[in-house]
Design an enzyme around this catalytic site. Structure first.
Site, PDB file in Angstrom:
ATOM      1  N   GLU A   1      -7.940   2.874  -3.083  1.00 31.83           N
ATOM      2  CA  GLU A   1      -7.340   4.119  -3.514  1.00 31.83           C
ATOM      3  C   GLU A   1      -6.989   4.095  -5.011  1.00 31.83           C
ATOM      4  O   GLU A   1      -7.277   5.027  -5.745  1.00 31.83           O
ATOM      5  CB  GLU A   1      -6.068   4.351  -2.685  1.00 31.83           C
ATOM      6  CG  GLU A   1      -5.122   5.384  -3.240  1.00 31.83           C
ATOM      7  CD  GLU A   1      -5.341   6.732  -2.594  1.00 31.83           C
ATOM      8  OE1 GLU A   1      -5.805   6.742  -1.457  1.00 31.83           O
ATOM      9  OE2 GLU A   1      -5.051   7.759  -3.246  1.00 31.83           O
ATOM     10  N   ASP A   2      -6.378   3.011  -5.453  1.00 33.69           N
ATOM     11  CA  ASP A   2      -5.761   3.013  -6.785  1.00 33.69           C
ATOM     12  C   ASP A   2      -6.457   2.152  -7.839  1.00 33.69           C
ATOM     13  O   ASP A   2      -6.005   2.098  -8.969  1.00 33.69           O
ATOM     14  CB  ASP A   2      -4.295   2.521  -6.678  1.00 33.69           C
ATOM     15  CG  ASP A   2      -3.446   3.467  -5.856  1.00 33.69           C
ATOM     16  OD1 ASP A   2      -3.833   4.638  -5.749  1.00 33.69           O
ATOM     17  OD2 ASP A   2      -2.421   3.031  -5.311  1.00 33.69           O
TER      18      ASP A   2
ATOM     19  N   ASP B   1       3.600   0.458   5.828  1.00 32.82           N
ATOM     20  CA  ASP B   1       3.505   1.041   4.488  1.00 32.82           C
ATOM     21  C   ASP B   1       4.619   2.079   4.303  1.00 32.82           C
ATOM     22  O   ASP B   1       5.352   2.069   3.314  1.00 32.82           O
ATOM     23  CB  ASP B   1       2.122   1.700   4.352  1.00 32.82           C
ATOM     24  CG  ASP B   1       1.933   2.436   3.040  1.00 32.82           C
ATOM     25  OD1 ASP B   1       2.259   1.855   1.988  1.00 32.82           O
ATOM     26  OD2 ASP B   1       1.456   3.592   3.076  1.00 32.82           O
TER      27      ASP B   1
ATOM     28  N   HIS C   1      -4.435  -2.606   1.044  1.00 32.69           N
ATOM     29  CA  HIS C   1      -4.470  -1.226   1.522  1.00 32.69           C
ATOM     30  C   HIS C   1      -4.485  -0.170   0.425  1.00 32.69           C
ATOM     31  O   HIS C   1      -4.951   0.940   0.646  1.00 32.69           O
ATOM     32  CB  HIS C   1      -3.348  -0.953   2.539  1.00 32.69           C
ATOM     33  CG  HIS C   1      -2.009  -0.656   1.948  1.00 32.69           C
ATOM     34  ND1 HIS C   1      -1.100  -1.634   1.636  1.00 32.69           N
ATOM     35  CD2 HIS C   1      -1.426   0.528   1.593  1.00 32.69           C
ATOM     36  CE1 HIS C   1      -0.009  -1.071   1.134  1.00 32.69           C
ATOM     37  NE2 HIS C   1      -0.178   0.235   1.085  1.00 32.69           N
TER      38      HIS C   1
ATOM     39  N   HIS D   1       4.450  -4.057  -3.610  1.00 34.41           N
ATOM     40  CA  HIS D   1       4.392  -3.150  -2.452  1.00 34.41           C
ATOM     41  C   HIS D   1       3.455  -3.687  -1.363  1.00 34.41           C
ATOM     42  O   HIS D   1       3.889  -3.916  -0.230  1.00 34.41           O
ATOM     43  CB  HIS D   1       4.020  -1.742  -2.911  1.00 34.41           C
ATOM     44  CG  HIS D   1       3.660  -0.802  -1.802  1.00 34.41           C
ATOM     45  ND1 HIS D   1       4.554  -0.408  -0.839  1.00 34.41           N
ATOM     46  CD2 HIS D   1       2.470  -0.206  -1.485  1.00 34.41           C
ATOM     47  CE1 HIS D   1       3.941   0.404   0.019  1.00 34.41           C
ATOM     48  NE2 HIS D   1       2.678   0.532  -0.358  1.00 34.41           N
TER      49      HIS D   1
ATOM     50  N   ASP E   1      27.546   4.090  24.552  1.00 34.20           N
ATOM     51  CA  ASP E   1      26.695   2.921  24.354  1.00 34.20           C
ATOM     52  C   ASP E   1      26.660   2.489  22.893  1.00 34.20           C
ATOM     53  O   ASP E   1      25.655   2.064  22.387  1.00 34.20           O
ATOM     54  CB  ASP E   1      25.283   3.183  24.876  1.00 34.20           C
ATOM     55  CG  ASP E   1      24.755   4.518  24.393  1.00 34.20           C
ATOM     56  OD1 ASP E   1      25.475   5.207  23.647  1.00 34.20           O
ATOM     57  OD2 ASP E   1      23.635   4.858  24.760  1.00 34.20           O
TER      58      ASP E   1
HETATM   59 MN    MN Z   1       0.976   1.916   0.226  1.00 42.71          MN
END
Ligand code: MN
Length: 728
Positions: free
Chosen positions: A82-83, A145, A78, A54, A265
């Site tokens: 957090e994880d 993300d 990123h 990811h 269009d």
């Molecule tokens: Mn993410």
């Protein structure tokens, strides 16, 4: 090479393909890569693949958006804070303050729980804006993300897919739009629609696939033609052809009730050139080579869009009769259009170099934040933000949580019909956020709307609704309801109206004759029965006021048996007038002569002139339905005068023909090619599928004479798959 080394290599390879490849700090990115691999270790995503795939994918998106090394490193990291066990301080120590703050910004955004409660979402958006105002790179990483999460959303449970898709469509796609990042905006929208309205999505996708080879051929041909013509004037150009995004088509079909063939269009050609002046030069060439559709020219160069998009837009119709949009811009404008804010990301030694356009964008974000501070009611503010993000459309929610999007100004009636026709026609009222509202209530973004319905037999919409509803879709459905459900009433109303008009115009016939006369009228109006005819008048499909002149004509014809026409042919005092179209009118000199629109006569046709009140003489075909068969019995016989073609003239004439044929690929192209070979100029082509699955092509062409037209018709009839050709 291990798998992981290969992943790293693919990132570095992608960097090498970027215009500013040299400016990247590959050591920093490599270090971030290994940290990401190590920190996430054996973690898996819902799909079962290693979690680190990811952040790697997000980093790649960020690279293609032209972002700098710190953004790429932060993308790889990123989800680390957090994880995993890594902390903000770890990142700061290893990668510096700037990267750590980016990671922190994205992490904070990710922590906000996704709940349907408006206040939570408002808070969510507010935080996003604050993060943006500190460092816009945070939001670009966040968009990347979200984009990757949307691409892989199939692994999620269905309710989560819908929630995420809705949030993406309401919040993230508009932000990408305001930041001008077109590619991300369109993909986010398409992915959201795919999960919110899968049936419509696949339907559009299917029809695009069927059209694909045709579309590609068409776009290539247009590009070659433009290349050839434009390069005579402006040598330095690059041309790209594209088909409109699915979401773009969806919106037009849904909000304007158009079929895919009616979207102007759907095809677009982009011409990218060197200078601003050349943009206008190219526009001139394009308008010279194809017919522009009035009202479709937009100059976004002198007046850029709020997201700073610049381009010239025009829609033209070429020889094939297929309209397409042409966008003309410089290389720099193109970069802004594709990458938006990222295009103005000038970084040097870790300091943002101020860029006027960049500041412009920040101004917008700061303005929204300033408004936020002044007001205390967060829930009210989320409305302002959302409206400001997508000012041209609104989103409201049904009690079941379905998002309905409508054009701005739509009422609860539009909302009801957008859910389903059956909801609209059974509607008795509406509740917005639990409170009963008048039926004229204008829907605002974020409102929860419950439509109150009745199951009572005979209940239906009111005719006033036609004036209240904003969308054509709702109005069409209301009209359709009256047409279908009120048939006895429509027939009675229609009959009364006809009787009244006949009495007023002194049209009197015996019962038998009247029956016959009305039946003739019904057939002429393409009605299957007399009842259909009355019903059509009753619901407004046929306007009696428009019908009466023809009725009076038919009446005079009906009363008298056909007699040969006797036209005064006074050769002794012959005066003449001649028009530029090559028509000669007898008995009058020096007056305006116009070919009538109703029958568009061409040389070879028998003619007759009518002296209008104040508009000169209008020329009709002798057998035009507007010309009385028996002139002497006409209301004012003296106004009909002889006219004929001046054969010395070689002007071209417009004629409209209808071709019925097999609905096969390329039939329109075959007709166009044939007409080209015959040196016939084509003014308009309209092709559509008929109810029985065949196709009808209506063409307006310029021909020299009736003989010429007959020749063209004979040749078209010989084309493979053509059943009939008729002059309209
Ligand atoms: Mn993410």
């Amino acid at each position: 090479m291990t798998d992981n080394e290969r992943y790293l290599q693919s990132i570095l390879d992608l960097i090498d393909k970027q215009p500013a490849a040299d400016s990247y700090d590959k050591d920093l990115i490599t270090k971030a890569f290994w940290c990401c691999i190590e920190a996430h270790g054996e973690q898996r995503r819902a799909s079962g693949e290693p979690f680190f795939m990811h952040p790697i994918s997000v980093a790649k998106i960020v690279i293609t958006l032209g972002m700098d090394s710190e953004s790429v490193a932060a993308s790889l990291l990123h989800d680390v804070v957090e994880d995993t066990e890594y902390t903000y301080d770890d990142i700061k120590r290893e990668f510096g303050k700037s990267v750590a703050e980016l990671v922190d910004g994205v992490t904070k955004l990710e922590k906000i729980p996704l709940e349907s409660k408006e206040s939570v979402q408002a808070e969510n958006i507010r935080k996003m804006f604050i993060a943006m105002s500190h460092d816009l790179r945070v939001i670009i990483i966040k968009l990347a993300d979200r984009l990757h999460n949307m691409r892989t959303i199939d692994a999620m449970p269905e309710y989560k897919q819908r929630d995420k898709s809705r949030e993406t469509l309401e919040v993230f796609a508009p932000i990408a739009h305001r930041l001008g990042i077109r590619a991300v905006k369109e993909e986010l929208e398409d992915l959201s629609i795919m999960h919110l309205d899968p049936v419509a999505y696949h339907e559009i996708e299917k029809s695009l696939t069927i059209k694909r080879s045709q579309s590609e051929r068409f776009l290539t041909m247009i590009q070659e033609r433009i290349q050839e013509r434009v390069s005579e004037v402006v040598p330095a150009i690059r041309i790209e052809g594209r088909v409109k995004s699915i979401h773009g088509i969806y919106r037009k079909m849904y909000m304007q009730g158009k079929s895919i063939d009616e979207i102007y269009d759907i095809y677009a050609v982009r011409i990218i050139t060197d200078t601003l002046v050349n943009c206008y030069n190219i526009l001139g060439v394009i308008h010279d080579m194809a017919r522009p559709i009035p009202g479709r020219f937009k100059d976004y160069i002198s007046t850029p869009k709020p997201n700073l998009y610049q381009s010239l837009h025009t829609t033209v119709i070429g020889r094939e009769g297929i309209p397409y949009e042409v966008q003309i811009r410089t290389e720099e404008m193109h970069r802004t259009a594709e990458l938006g804010v990222a295009a103005h990301w000038k970084y040097k030694d870790g300091v943002i170099k101020s860029d006027v356009k960049f500041e412009e964008r920040l101004k917008w974000i700061r303005q929204i934040l300033d408004n936020q501070r002044e007001a205390d009611d967060v829930e009210e503010l989320v409305q302002t933000i959302k409206t400001d993000l997508a000012p041209e459309e609104i989103f409201a929610v049904t009690p079941k949580g379905d998002v309905i999007n409508l054009p701005i100004g739509s009422t609860v009636i539009d909302f009801a019909f957008a859910i389903h026709s059956a909801v609209g026609t059974r509607m008795t009222g509406a509740k917005v956020d639990g409170r009963i509202v008048p039926i004229t209530h204008e829907v605002k973004t974020g409102e929860l709307i419950e439509i109150l319905t009745s199951n009572q037999v005979g209940h239906g919409p009111s005719r006033d609704w036609l004036n209240i509803a904003k969308t054509t879709q709702a109005r069409q459905k209301i009209r359709a309801w009256f047409k279908k459900e009120r048939r006895p009433e429509n027939i009675a109303n229609g009959r009364t109206e006809i009787e009244r008009e006949f009495a007023r115009n002194n049209i009197r016939l015996s019962e038998v004759d009247m029956e016959k006369f009305l039946n003739d009228l019904a057939v002429k109006q393409r009605c299957n029965s007399l009842d259909d005819f009355f019903a059509a008048i009753g619901y407004g499909g046929i306007l009696v006021s428009k019908l009466m002149p023809r009725v009076k004509d038919a009446y005079s014809r009906f009363q008298k048996t056909d007699k040969p026409v006797e036209l005064s042919n006074n050769t002794q005092t012959r005066k003449m007038a001649k028009s530029s179209d090559g028509v000669v009118v007898e008995g009058i000199d020096n007056c305006l002569i116009k070919l009538s629109r109703c029958c568009s006569p061409i040389p070879g046709d028998d003619l007759i002139g009518f002296i209008t009140r104040g508009h000169g003489v209008s020329i009709h075909k002798r057998d035009c339905s507007n010309v009385p068969t028996d002139i002497t019995a006409a209301a004012e016989p003296e106004r009909w005068i002889p006219a004929y073609w001046d054969t010395s003239d070689t002007t071209r004439f417009d004629s409209t023909i209808t071709i019925l044929g097999l609905n096969r690929d390329g039939i329109v192209a075959d007709v166009s090619i044939l007409l080209g070979n015959l040196h016939v100029s084509v003014h308009a082509i309209m092709a559509k599928e008929t109810k029985d699955g065949n196709c009808s092509i209506i063409i307006t062409i310029g021909v020299e004479s009736r003989e010429h037209l007959d020749n063209v018709i004979t040749r078209i009839k010989k084309l493979n798959g053509v059943f009939s050709v008729e002059r309209s």
